[in-house]
Design an enzyme around this catalytic site. Structure first.
Site, short mmCIF file in Angstrom:
data_model
loop_
_atom_site.label_atom_id
_atom_site.label_comp_id
_atom_site.label_asym_id
_atom_site.label_seq_id
_atom_site.Cartn_x
_atom_site.Cartn_y
_atom_site.Cartn_z
N ASP A 14 0.83 -1.21 0.00
CA ASP A 14 0.00 0.00 0.00
C ASP A 14 0.86 1.25 0.00
O ASP A 14 2.07 1.21 0.30
CB ASP A 14 -0.90 -0.03 1.24
CG ASP A 14 -2.25 0.63 1.00
OD1 ASP A 14 -2.34 1.45 0.09
OD2 ASP A 14 -3.20 0.31 1.75
N ASP B 128 -10.73 1.96 -3.45
CA ASP B 128 -11.25 1.67 -2.11
C ASP B 128 -12.77 1.66 -2.12
O ASP B 128 -13.40 1.38 -1.11
CB ASP B 128 -10.77 2.73 -1.11
CG ASP B 128 -9.41 2.36 -0.51
OD1 ASP B 128 -8.94 1.23 -0.78
OD2 ASP B 128 -8.83 3.19 0.21
C1 GLA Z 1 -5.77 1.80 2.14
C2 GLA Z 1 -6.13 0.66 1.19
C3 GLA Z 1 -7.19 -0.20 1.81
C4 GLA Z 1 -6.69 -0.74 3.14
C5 GLA Z 1 -6.26 0.41 4.03
C6 GLA Z 1 -5.58 -0.10 5.27
O1 GLA Z 1 -6.82 2.68 2.24
O2 GLA Z 1 -6.51 1.14 -0.06
O3 GLA Z 1 -7.55 -1.25 0.96
O4 GLA Z 1 -5.64 -1.63 2.91
O5 GLA Z 1 -5.37 1.30 3.39
O6 GLA Z 1 -5.16 0.91 6.10
#
Ligand code: GLA
Length: 701
Positions: free
Chosen positions: A441, A505
């Site tokens: 990430d 997301d």
């Molecule tokens: C980001 C990612 C999510 C998740 C969160 C965890 O927003 O896009 O899918 O993994 O971080 O903190």
């Protein structure tokens, strides 16, 4: 030296006219041969009241030669050498590729412009590199790829977006002036996907001439499309260099990111077919040849609330539904109880996992699933052991307080100690635990991106690539997902080092339809992470039945993003059904030719995938149908001479509020010839808003 040079691929031609500096005179449909007289035939007149000489729109347009629009190269030596003019010194031609060597002996610069045209996919790679052959440092401000377009390229399709709404498209007329997109976010970004289409008036999914462009780069960029006052037009795409970012000492070089482009006379479908083929053959490298496993990712199921017994229960339920890879998301490492803490401290939180991670991994494996783990290596939380010990590792300019993002800061990957720490932590995790998959990430933008107080997005981006390369060398079987608050880092260059994108997301199936459609222009479905979320979407609070959610996740790299322990037996059965449907058609979805149809109802998306034997077609009704009755479905990519069997494999279970009586063929398998399917079409049921239908069409032998 030949005056015209012709590179050819299966369907396309790239023709250069070579004078003092080469210029592209054709990038499009294949021409069989180049006539000798074409050199004369393409000579331009010189207009009144302007320069007395013709100025080519060359592979690197020069201010110093009288190109008054955006030059291909900008820079200086303390103000001097700001308007270079090059002379062609060498042409090195290979099978499907050419490199032009250009020199400006006054400014002390050597420029190489390289083109590689892939025969099979028709995708062109274009790259420039500049070398300082002078005796003083040269401050490079800009080096960008330039691609001219013909006068009938009259419309642009550009991309914009934001968190939870990636890959939105916009159409703009292209007749005078231009379009500029500048990305200074330090990652590919949600806002400025580095891609662009230019086409003939009204180009669509299925028709029109289209030129497609994508800059493979995960840092800052500038894209522009300009129409000059003389009507000549061009696209430019390159890295956006911050002030002082590329200072070249004598004999130093800088290479631009690669611009990928292709052309199609069959609309956007032709463009994506070519990009997909190129990505499959030249960009993605899956470590194992196995099918893409169905995921369950824990994030929206449990967030930071980690309890190994409960997680094992989730794994048991996931396996029962047919999940094949189980990923523990954020929250597993020491002190990570919320989003404000602990990034950088990549050690297991033994308070949460008193028996270690091994029993969980073992349990996951026993259920027949591979285990994956979330990391965010480029970041540090202010509240972390790492920050307390190494505040100097933060990427920033000394003397300022820089804003945090999601309460975190970016680490300076060009700092060798910091790089070594991250490599060692990740290497240890991958060595200690049986991890088959990393969700990598990156959750904030770069502000004040400085190494040793100098602008450093370029260096940071290359250092990230190095970190990924070093880990992959050590752990070649581990797959990596590129996630950046969803789809903030999606591009070809990062895909050379990763195997999947978290597209967004936003698990809201309605929003996802648009996001995934935008992404599908460049990326094939096997790298597009698409998950079924809970009935009430966490990011929008919109509710969708399982039909809309299941169908939306079906044609990507499928997964589930929820807590299966808390879901009803009925929902779980439905998840299992869609997972099964995905698996049944997975080989087709992940290797076939994708297409989108121009729907008569603009509130409908129709898309699918086909190979020589079968086809899956989805009709998704996004909003109230435009008319009381739907238009017949006419499928252009069938073989008119073949006969087909058509049946519905998925439709809403309960919701058919707008329809009193269904067409008789529903529920049956009907046989239609290809030319009937193409020209007359198949009458569809009336779909309610936010519902979808999937057809399976097979060729009768
Ligand atoms: C980001 C990612 C999510 C998740 C969160 C965890 O927003 O896009 O899918 O993994 O971080 O903190």
């Amino acid at each position: 030296m030949a005056k015209l040079l012709h590179l050819q691929s299966k369907n396309l031609s790239l023709v250069f006219k070579i004078g003092r500096i080469p210029e592209i005179i054709h990038w499009g449909n294949k021409v069989a041969t180049i006539d000798e007289d074409l050199f004369l035939a393409t000579e331009r007149p010189i207009s009144q009241a302007r320069l007395d000489v013709d100025v080519p729109l060359s592979v690197c347009p020069e201010l110093g030669a009288g190109h008054f629009n955006s030059p291909g190269l900008e820079g200086h030596r303390q103000g001097a050498d700001f308007a270079p003019v090059f002379q062609l010194e060498s042409v090195i031609e290979g099978q499907g590729n050419v490199t032009f060597g250009l020199v400006d002996s006054v400014a002390g610069l050597q420029l190489d412009v390289n083109f590689i045209l892939d025969f099979e996919s028709d995708v062109l790679q274009q790259k420039l590199s500049i070398k300082n052959i002078g005796s003083q440092p040269y401050q490079l401000d800009k080096l960008t790829n330039t691609m001219p377009l013909p006068y009938h390229a009259k419309e642009l399709m550009t991309f914009h977006g934001r968190w939870c709404q990636e890959f939105q498209t916009q159409r703009i007329g292209f007749e005078h002036g231009g379009f500029v997109q500048e990305n200074r976010r330090g990652r590919t970004s949600h806002e400025n996907f580095p891609g662009l289409f230019v086409g003939s008036q009204g180009f669509s999914e299925q028709s029109g001439q289209v030129w497609g462009f994508h800059l493979g780069w995960s840092g800052n960029h500038r894209l522009r499309a300009d129409v000059r006052s003389d009507g000549r037009r061009f696209v430019q795409a390159g890295e956006l260099l911050l002030s002082g970012e590329a200072s070249l000492k004598p004999q130093d070089s800088y290479s631009s990111p690669t611009l990928y482009s292709t052309f199609s006379a069959e609309g956007l479908n032709g463009i994506s077919a070519r990009f997909h083929q190129f990505v499959r053959e030249h960009i993605i490298r899956f470590p194992k040849l196995a099918q893409r496993p169905v995921h369950l990712n824990t994030w929206e199921g449990i967030y930071f609330d980690h309890n190994p017994d409960y997680i094992m229960q989730m794994a048991t339920e996931a396996a029962k539904m047919g999940v094949e890879r189980f990923i523990i998301d954020d929250g597993w490492f020491i002190g990570r109880d919320g989003e404000r803490t602990a990034l950088g401290d990549w050690y297991l939180d033994e308070k949460k996992y008193p028996n270690g991670l091994e029993p969980v991994i073992e349990h996951v494996n026993q259920q027949g699933m591979e285990f994956g783990l979330w990391v965010e290596p480029e970041m540090v939380s202010q509240e972390s052991i790492l920050y307390r010990e190494h505040p100097e590792w933060v990427l920033g300019v000394n003397g300022y307080e820089q804003p945090s993002g999601r309460w975190q800061y970016v680490l300076d990957l060009q700092n060798p100690d910091c790089f070594a720490y991250l490599f060692n932590r990740l290497n240890d995790l991958l060595s200690q635990y049986k991890i088959g998959y990393l969700k990598w990430d990156m959750n904030r933008e770069l502000v004040q991106p400085a190494h040793l107080d100098k602008a450093a997005v370029n260096g940071q981006t290359h250092a990230l690539y190095c970190l990924l390369d070093a880990l992959r060398e050590q752990h070649p079987d581990v797959e990596i997902e590129s996630c950046s608050s969803g789809g903030g880092r999606i591009d070809f260059e990062i895909l050379k080092r990763t195997h999947r994108f978290w597209a967004s997301d936003c698990n809201d199936a309605l929003e996802r339809q648009t996001i995934q459609r935008g992404m599908s222009y460049f990326f094939p479905p096997e790298v597009m992470g698409a998950h079924i979320g809970p009935a009430e979407c966490h990011s929008t609070k919109r509710k969708h039945g399982i039909n809309m959610r299941g169908v939306t996740a079906l044609q990507g790299h499928m997964g589930v993003e929820l807590d299966p322990v808390k879901e009803s037996a009925e929902e779980k059965q439905a998840f299992a059904k869609y997972i099964e449907l995905h698996k049944t058609h997975r080989d087709l979805i992940h290797s076939g030719r994708n297409f989108r149809l121009d729907a008569a109802d603009e509130r409908q998306f129709i898309y699918g995938v086909e190979d020589d034997q079968e086809m899956l077609v989805t009709i998704c009704q996004l909003a109230m149908p435009s008319h009381a009755l739907p238009a017949p479905l006419r499928i252009s990519c069938v073989d008119p001479k073949a006969s087909y069997s058509v049946r519905i494999v998925e439709m809403p279970n309960t919701s058919f509020q707008l329809m009193k009586h269904r067409p008789e063929w529903i529920g049956k398998t009907i046989r239609l010839s290809g030319d009937n399917l193409r020209e007359i079409g198949l009458t569809l049921p009336i779909l309610d808003p936010e519902s979808a239908l999937v057809l399976h069409i097979t060729k009768n032998l």
